[in-house]
Design a protein around this motif. Structure first.
Motif, PDB file in Angstrom:
ATOM      1  N   GLU A  70       9.541 -45.524  -6.286  1.00 46.17           N
ATOM      2  CA  GLU A  70       8.375 -46.320  -5.903  1.00 46.17           C
ATOM      3  C   GLU A  70       8.743 -47.750  -5.540  1.00 46.17           C
ATOM      4  N   THR A  71       9.876 -48.229  -6.034  1.00 42.36           N
ATOM      5  CA  THR A  71      10.280 -49.613  -5.734  1.00 42.36           C
ATOM      6  C   THR A  71      10.782 -49.769  -4.309  1.00 42.36           C
ATOM      7  N   LYS A  72      11.185 -48.649  -3.685  1.00 43.14           N
ATOM      8  CA  LYS A  72      11.692 -48.717  -2.315  1.00 43.14           C
ATOM      9  C   LYS A  72      10.611 -48.382  -1.287  1.00 43.14           C
ATOM     10  N   SER A  73       9.430 -48.025  -1.751  1.00 40.28           N
ATOM     11  CA  SER A  73       8.337 -47.680  -0.852  1.00 40.28           C
ATOM     12  C   SER A  73       7.564 -48.927  -0.453  1.00 40.28           C
ATOM     13  N   SER A  74       7.061 -48.926   0.787  1.00 43.46           N
ATOM     14  CA  SER A  74       6.229 -50.037   1.234  1.00 43.46           C
ATOM     15  C   SER A  74       4.787 -49.889   0.765  1.00 43.46           C
ATOM     16  N   ILE A  75       4.458 -48.769   0.122  1.00 45.42           N
ATOM     17  CA  ILE A  75       3.120 -48.603  -0.447  1.00 45.42           C
ATOM     18  C   ILE A  75       3.047 -49.435  -1.729  1.00 45.42           C
ATOM     19  N   PRO A  76       2.056 -50.303  -1.863  1.00 47.74           N
ATOM     20  CA  PRO A  76       1.957 -51.129  -3.072  1.00 47.74           C
ATOM     21  C   PRO A  76       1.947 -50.265  -4.337  1.00 47.74           C
ATOM     22  N   THR A  77       2.592 -50.773  -5.362  1.00 42.32           N
ATOM     23  CA  THR A  77       2.685 -50.014  -6.616  1.00 42.32           C
ATOM     24  C   THR A  77       1.316 -49.651  -7.164  1.00 42.32           C
ATOM     25  N   ALA A  78       0.373 -50.573  -7.081  1.00 45.72           N
ATOM     26  CA  ALA A  78      -0.976 -50.287  -7.585  1.00 45.72           C
ATOM     27  C   ALA A  78      -1.629 -49.145  -6.816  1.00 45.72           C
ATOM     28  N   THR A  79      -1.395 -49.107  -5.510  1.00 47.82           N
ATOM     29  CA  THR A  79      -1.945 -48.027  -4.692  1.00 47.82           C
ATOM     30  C   THR A  79      -1.291 -46.702  -5.057  1.00 47.82           C
ATOM     31  N   GLN A  80       0.025 -46.714  -5.236  1.00 45.69           N
ATOM     32  CA  GLN A  80       0.719 -45.491  -5.648  1.00 45.69           C
ATOM     33  C   GLN A  80       0.157 -44.969  -6.965  1.00 45.69           C
ATOM     34  N   THR A  81      -0.010 -45.870  -7.914  1.00 48.59           N
ATOM     35  CA  THR A  81      -0.515 -45.468  -9.234  1.00 48.59           C
ATOM     36  C   THR A  81      -1.909 -44.857  -9.127  1.00 48.59           C
ATOM     37  N   ALA A  82      -2.769 -45.492  -8.348  1.00 48.78           N
ATOM     38  CA  ALA A  82      -4.143 -45.002  -8.208  1.00 48.78           C
ATOM     39  C   ALA A  82      -4.185 -43.626  -7.549  1.00 48.78           C
ATOM     40  N   LEU A  83      -3.396 -43.436  -6.499  1.00 47.88           N
ATOM     41  CA  LEU A  83      -3.411 -42.149  -5.804  1.00 47.88           C
ATOM     42  C   LEU A  83      -2.790 -41.041  -6.654  1.00 47.88           C
ATOM     43  N   ARG A  84      -1.806 -41.387  -7.460  1.00 47.07           N
ATOM     44  CA  ARG A  84      -1.147 -40.373  -8.289  1.00 47.07           C
ATOM     45  C   ARG A  84      -2.019 -39.876  -9.437  1.00 47.07           C
ATOM     46  N   THR A  85      -3.112 -40.568  -9.734  1.00 46.05           N
ATOM     47  CA  THR A  85      -4.048 -40.029 -10.730  1.00 46.05           C
ATOM     48  C   THR A  85      -4.762 -38.787 -10.210  1.00 46.05           C
ATOM     49  N   LEU A  86      -4.801 -38.622  -8.874  1.00 44.52           N
ATOM     50  CA  LEU A  86      -5.448 -37.483  -8.200  1.00 44.52           C
ATOM     51  C   LEU A  86      -6.962 -37.492  -8.353  1.00 44.52           C
ATOM     52  N   GLU A  87      -7.518 -38.571  -8.861  1.00 48.99           N
ATOM     53  CA  GLU A  87      -8.969 -38.628  -9.021  1.00 48.99           C
ATOM     54  C   GLU A  87      -9.693 -38.541  -7.681  1.00 48.99           C
ATOM     55  N   TRP A  88      -9.066 -39.037  -6.636  1.00 55.66           N
ATOM     56  CA  TRP A  88      -9.677 -38.977  -5.308  1.00 55.66           C
ATOM     57  C   TRP A  88      -9.860 -37.541  -4.843  1.00 55.66           C
ATOM     58  N   ILE A  89      -9.000 -36.625  -5.310  1.00 55.26           N
ATOM     59  CA  ILE A  89      -9.147 -35.216  -4.948  1.00 55.26           C
ATOM     60  C   ILE A  89     -10.384 -34.636  -5.624  1.00 55.26           C
ATOM     61  N   ARG A  91     -12.963 -36.131  -6.259  1.00 56.04           N
ATOM     62  CA  ARG A  91     -14.143 -36.699  -5.598  1.00 56.04           C
ATOM     63  C   ARG A  91     -14.272 -36.246  -4.145  1.00 56.04           C
ATOM     64  N   GLN A  92     -13.406 -35.320  -3.712  1.00 57.46           N
ATOM     65  CA  GLN A  92     -13.393 -34.805  -2.338  1.00 57.46           C
ATOM     66  C   GLN A  92     -13.215 -35.922  -1.309  1.00 57.46           C
ATOM     67  N   GLU A  93     -12.361 -36.887  -1.635  1.00 59.34           N
ATOM     68  CA  GLU A  93     -12.029 -37.952  -0.704  1.00 59.34           C
ATOM     69  C   GLU A  93     -10.751 -37.611   0.052  1.00 59.34           C
ATOM     70  N   GLU A 184     -16.612 -33.620   2.972  1.00 57.50           N
ATOM     71  CA  GLU A 184     -17.340 -33.774   1.712  1.00 57.50           C
ATOM     72  C   GLU A 184     -17.293 -32.524   0.822  1.00 57.50           C
ATOM     73  N   LYS A 185     -16.342 -31.614   1.114  1.00 55.68           N
ATOM     74  CA  LYS A 185     -16.187 -30.417   0.292  1.00 55.68           C
ATOM     75  C   LYS A 185     -14.777 -30.300  -0.293  1.00 55.68           C
ATOM     76  N   ARG A 186     -13.783 -30.712   0.469  1.00 57.04           N
ATOM     77  CA  ARG A 186     -12.396 -30.650   0.030  1.00 57.04           C
ATOM     78  C   ARG A 186     -11.685 -31.922   0.459  1.00 57.04           C
ATOM     79  N   SER A 187     -10.545 -32.182  -0.140  1.00 56.18           N
ATOM     80  CA  SER A 187      -9.768 -33.369   0.210  1.00 56.18           C
ATOM     81  C   SER A 187      -8.677 -33.028   1.213  1.00 56.18           C
ATOM     82  N   LEU A 188      -8.485 -33.922   2.168  1.00 57.02           N
ATOM     83  CA  LEU A 188      -7.410 -33.819   3.141  1.00 57.02           C
ATOM     84  C   LEU A 188      -6.447 -34.981   2.937  1.00 57.02           C
TER      85      LEU A 188
END
Length: 231
Positions: A70-89, A91-93, A184-188
């Motif tokens: 994660e330290t070599k990625s240009s994705i901010p660490t906070a964003t990586q952490t949030a997406l890795r929780t999978l909560e957005w899935i 919520r069908q986001e 609004e039914k599944r996540s892509l």
């Protein structure tokens, strides 16, 4: 042994020869032996289901977060952490990860797919060309709706590597059908060299507009480059 075969308890069967002597020697309560045997069966089935879900997903390379730095990625660490929780899935986001080649987009999407499977979800992986093939295969018997229904059984659908080349008409149709069915039914999760706002450059404008409207509604957009990213 015969009963475990009849009852289809292969993981219990593998443990019997070791656990029964141990239970006798240590004077286990019978209920404890039953509990341990059933726990072994449950763990074995869970592991087999995990393997099966990975196989059905169709991942291309087996890249997971175990080999992600994660330290070599240009994705901010906070964003990586949030997406890795999978909560957005749940919520069908949707997720759109956009940037030039070599910035880890495909690895990130595949690692998210593996993480979703480990969390008990189902995932399937497509390239944009796969969607064109799907349309051609099901156009002859008008079964595209059924094909999309089967895909929508997955909790997360990943479409990788859009934007390198213009999208063929069949692939554009397949992409639109997928986005429309998932709305609004599944996540892509979509990885692309081109921001969705520019999809009309590589696919018919009418289809691009309808696709992007649905894709970006309730979506997380992550833009990557070699040194930094913005969300």
């Amino acid at each position: 042994m015969e009963l475990t075969r009849r009852l289809r308890l292969p993981h219990v069967r593998r443990q019997l020869s070791d656990l029964i002597p141990t239970a006798r020697a240590q004077r286990w309560d019978p209920a404890e032996l039953v509990r341990v045997l059933l726990a072994e069966e449950a763990a074995g089935r869970d592991a087999a289901m995990l393997v099966n879900r990975r196989k059905k997903a169709g991942f291309p390379a087996g890249k997971t977060f175990q080999v992600w730095d994660e330290t070599k990625s240009s994705i901010p660490t906070a964003t990586q952490t949030a997406l890795r929780t999978l909560e957005w899935i749940s919520r069908q986001e949707n997720l759109c990860i956009v940037g030039p080649s070599g910035t880890g987009k495909s690895h990130w999407c595949e690692a998210l797919g593996h993480a979703a499977i480990e969390a008990g979800m189902t995932t399937c992986w497509f390239t944009i060309e796969d969607l064109g093939t799907l349309v051609r295969r099901h156009r002859a018997d008008d079964s595209m709706a059924k094909a999309m229904s089967r895909i929508m059984r997955a909790d997360l659908v990943i479409v990788d590597d859009i934007g390198l080349l213009p999208i063929a008409p069949d692939a554009a149709e397949g992409f639109y059908r997928l986005v429309d069915a998932a709305y609004e039914k599944r996540s892509l999760a979509v990885s692309s060299n081109l921001h969705p706002a520019g999809f009309e450059e590589i696919m018919p404008k009418t289809l691009a507009t309808a696709t992007v409207d649905r894709l970006l509604h309730h979506a997380h957009v992550v833009v990557t480059n070699g040194t930094q990213s913005c969300t």
